[in-house]
Design a protein around this motif. Structure first.
Motif, PDB file in Angstrom:
ATOM      1  N   ASP A   1       0.764  -1.050  -0.059  1.00 14.07           N
ATOM      2  CA  ASP A   1       0.033  -0.024   0.135  1.00 14.07           C
ATOM      3  C   ASP A   1       0.689   1.426   0.166  1.00 14.07           C
ATOM      4  N   GLN A   2       2.115   1.207   0.671  1.00 17.80           N
ATOM      5  CA  GLN A   2       2.689   2.278   0.781  1.00 17.80           C
ATOM      6  C   GLN A   2       3.583   2.765  -0.638  1.00 17.80           C
ATOM      7  N   TYR A   3       3.500   1.768  -1.543  1.00 21.99           N
ATOM      8  CA  TYR A   3       4.325   1.859  -2.676  1.00 21.99           C
ATOM      9  C   TYR A   3       3.405   2.136  -3.745  1.00 21.99           C
ATOM     10  N   GLN A   4       1.869   2.124  -3.506  1.00 22.55           N
ATOM     11  CA  GLN A   4       1.265   1.851  -4.751  1.00 22.55           C
ATOM     12  C   GLN A   4       1.373   3.115  -5.851  1.00 22.55           C
ATOM     13  N   THR A   5       1.715   4.090  -5.474  1.00 23.54           N
ATOM     14  CA  THR A   5       1.867   5.238  -6.529  1.00 23.54           C
ATOM     15  C   THR A   5       3.082   5.215  -6.878  1.00 23.54           C
ATOM     16  N   GLU A   6       4.054   4.687  -6.329  1.00 23.54           N
ATOM     17  CA  GLU A   6       5.531   4.466  -6.952  1.00 23.54           C
ATOM     18  C   GLU A   6       5.573   3.624  -8.122  1.00 23.54           C
TER      19      GLU A   6
ATOM     20  N   PRO B   1      10.982   0.283  -8.835  1.00 23.44           N
ATOM     21  CA  PRO B   1      12.156   0.850  -8.674  1.00 23.44           C
ATOM     22  C   PRO B   1      13.492   0.191  -9.668  1.00 23.44           C
ATOM     23  N   ILE B   2      13.093  -0.825 -10.230  1.00 19.50           N
ATOM     24  CA  ILE B   2      14.115  -1.449 -11.429  1.00 19.50           C
ATOM     25  C   ILE B   2      13.870  -0.672 -12.657  1.00 19.50           C
ATOM     26  N   CYS B   3      12.783  -1.155 -13.341  1.00 19.09           N
ATOM     27  CA  CYS B   3      12.393  -0.456 -14.619  1.00 19.09           C
ATOM     28  C   CYS B   3      11.858   1.059 -14.697  1.00 19.09           C
ATOM     29  N   GLY B   4      11.151   1.308 -13.719  1.00 17.41           N
ATOM     30  CA  GLY B   4      10.733   2.700 -13.471  1.00 17.41           C
ATOM     31  C   GLY B   4       9.461   2.877 -14.339  1.00 17.41           C
ATOM     32  N   VAL B   5       8.927   1.606 -14.966  1.00 17.60           N
ATOM     33  CA  VAL B   5       7.931   1.709 -15.670  1.00 17.60           C
ATOM     34  C   VAL B   5       6.645   1.185 -15.302  1.00 17.60           C
ATOM     35  N   ALA B   6       6.566  -0.085 -14.751  1.00 18.13           N
ATOM     36  CA  ALA B   6       5.374  -0.651 -14.223  1.00 18.13           C
ATOM     37  C   ALA B   6       5.185  -0.309 -12.717  1.00 18.13           C
ATOM     38  N   PHE B   7       3.943  -0.726 -12.335  1.00 22.49           N
ATOM     39  CA  PHE B   7       3.678  -0.474 -11.031  1.00 22.49           C
ATOM     40  C   PHE B   7       4.147  -1.789 -10.105  1.00 22.49           C
ATOM     41  N   PRO B   8       4.806  -1.581  -8.867  1.00 21.42           N
ATOM     42  CA  PRO B   8       5.242  -2.846  -7.897  1.00 21.42           C
ATOM     43  C   PRO B   8       4.180  -3.552  -7.420  1.00 21.42           C
ATOM     44  N   GLN B   9       3.847  -4.775  -8.083  1.00 25.38           N
ATOM     45  CA  GLN B   9       2.884  -5.599  -7.307  1.00 25.38           C
ATOM     46  C   GLN B   9       3.273  -6.729  -6.699  1.00 25.38           C
ATOM     47  N   GLU B  10       4.749  -7.113  -6.735  1.00 19.90           N
ATOM     48  CA  GLU B  10       5.428  -8.075  -6.201  1.00 19.90           C
ATOM     49  C   GLU B  10       6.435  -8.003  -5.260  1.00 19.90           C
TER      50      GLU B  10
ATOM     51  N   ASN C   1      13.988  -6.310   4.131  1.00 20.68           N
ATOM     52  CA  ASN C   1      14.742  -7.012   3.018  1.00 20.68           C
ATOM     53  C   ASN C   1      13.656  -7.336   1.871  1.00 20.68           C
ATOM     54  N   LEU C   2      12.415  -6.775   2.074  1.00 15.66           N
ATOM     55  CA  LEU C   2      11.524  -6.992   0.958  1.00 15.66           C
ATOM     56  C   LEU C   2      11.307  -5.626  -0.024  1.00 15.66           C
ATOM     57  N   VAL C   3      11.501  -5.768  -1.019  1.00 15.73           N
ATOM     58  CA  VAL C   3      11.419  -4.713  -2.042  1.00 15.73           C
ATOM     59  C   VAL C   3      10.238  -4.870  -3.018  1.00 15.73           C
ATOM     60  N   PRO C   4       9.484  -4.001  -3.082  1.00 18.31           N
ATOM     61  CA  PRO C   4       8.276  -3.964  -4.091  1.00 18.31           C
ATOM     62  C   PRO C   4       8.809  -3.774  -5.416  1.00 18.31           C
ATOM     63  N   MET C   5       8.288  -4.659  -6.214  1.00 23.35           N
ATOM     64  CA  MET C   5       9.124  -4.846  -7.737  1.00 23.35           C
ATOM     65  C   MET C   5       7.854  -5.235  -8.681  1.00 23.35           C
TER      66      MET C   5
ATOM     67  N   ASN D   1      11.081  -8.922 -11.224  1.00 22.14           N
ATOM     68  CA  ASN D   1      10.886  -9.746 -10.129  1.00 22.14           C
ATOM     69  C   ASN D   1      11.369 -11.159 -11.106  1.00 22.14           C
ATOM     70  N   HIS D   2      10.605 -11.357 -12.156  1.00 18.72           N
ATOM     71  CA  HIS D   2      10.822 -12.600 -12.912  1.00 18.72           C
ATOM     72  C   HIS D   2      12.070 -12.526 -13.772  1.00 18.72           C
ATOM     73  N   GLU D   3      12.253 -11.413 -14.169  1.00 13.35           N
ATOM     74  CA  GLU D   3      13.742 -11.374 -14.977  1.00 13.35           C
ATOM     75  C   GLU D   3      15.075 -11.475 -14.394  1.00 13.35           C
TER      76      GLU D   3
END
Ligand SMILES: [Zn+2]
Length: 267
Positions: free
Chosen positions: A91-96, A99-108, A127-131, A136-138
């Motif tokens: 929830d905290q990161y839903q508007t971000e 952080p890797i591609c800067g394109v999609a929304f982080p859902q994992e 240790n848990l980063v939204p992505m 995440n799969h790449e």
């Protein structure tokens, strides 16, 4: 791309609270996770993690924290954290942006230090980063990682675009001497070099289209104007700014290429 994220607001205590209160039937692994001694050790491990910053990948691997084993950790993560805690965490990161591609929304959520080796950090927020799912799969299994809570490579320092107009228009990515090895490595680990090359080639195609559709004569000045107008567009990504800068440096070559392209179209 490769930008820094705010530290998660959620504490390990909150994780335990949610797992304890939102879980009706407590499994053995959950009970072991909620054990007072185990919690103390997990909190100490978290504190050490927060202090480690650029040395986070040197933290010691642990198979278990007291009675809480690697197997318990995986079960708590899979059966409890994922369902009960994850929505609030994300929830905290839903508007971000991711952080890797800067394109999609982080859902994992990605474990920076893998849960297969670090039982003590399996449900530790830092240790848990939204992505996004793609990144995440790449991500390749590799020691080289990127920690968005501690690191920032968003200026993509040293990354350059090279244009080849000899046969057809191709943009490739290269790095200038002295580029941080870590940037090169994480570009590979997350396959972002390939993604960025695809985006850059698409952008070049769009520029060529707008030049060939322009009503002005095909000359250096007018081509320059089209490039300038693209460059002055607000809200360009860091890589797009670099792209235009590198493109401007070879305008003469680009002009020759365009004339050839235009001639081909008229044949
Ligand atoms: Zn992504």
């Amino acid at each position: 791309m490769f930008s820094k994220l705010d530290l998660p607001k959620m504490s390990l205590g909150r994780v335990a609270y949610l797992i304890d209160h939102e879980t009706q039937k407590k499994s053995k692994s959950v009970k072991r996770f909620l054990d007072v001694d185990t919690q103390k050790k997990l909190l100490l491990a978290e504190r050490e993690y927060k202090r480690s910053e650029d040395k986070y990948d040197e933290l010691s691997e642990e198979d278990s924290v007291g009675v809480f084993s690697k197997k318990d950790a995986k079960l708590v993560y899979k059966n409890r954290f994922n369902t009960v805690v994850r929505p609030e965490f994300l929830d905290q990161y839903q508007t971000e942006a991711c952080p890797i591609c800067g394109v999609a929304f982080p859902q994992e959520l990605d474990h920076v230090l893998p849960k297969s080796k670090y039982a003590q950090f399996t449900v530790t927020p830092i240790n848990l980063v939204p992505m996004c799912g793609n990144c995440n799969h790449e991500k390749l299994a590799s020691k080289v990682s990127f920690h968005p809570y501690f690191e920032d490579f968003s200026d993509l320092r040293g990354l350059e675009f090279r244009f080849d107009f000899k046969s057809k228009a191709i943009v490739s990515i290269c790095f200038s001497d002295g580029t941080d090895d870590k940037l090169k490595n994480i570009m590979d680990v997350y396959k972002q070099k390939r993604q960025l090359a695809l985006s850059a080639n698409r952008l070049l195609k769009r520029i060529i289209n707008s030049i060939s559709m322009s009503e002005n004569k095909l000359n250096l000045e007018n081509i320059g104007k089209v490039i300038e107008s693209g460059e002055s567009y607000g809200g360009l990504e860091v890589w797009e700014k670099k792209f235009y800068k590198n493109l401007r440096e070879i305008t003469d070559e680009f002009y020759t290429f365009l004339c050839n392209e235009a001639n081909k179209g008229n044949e």
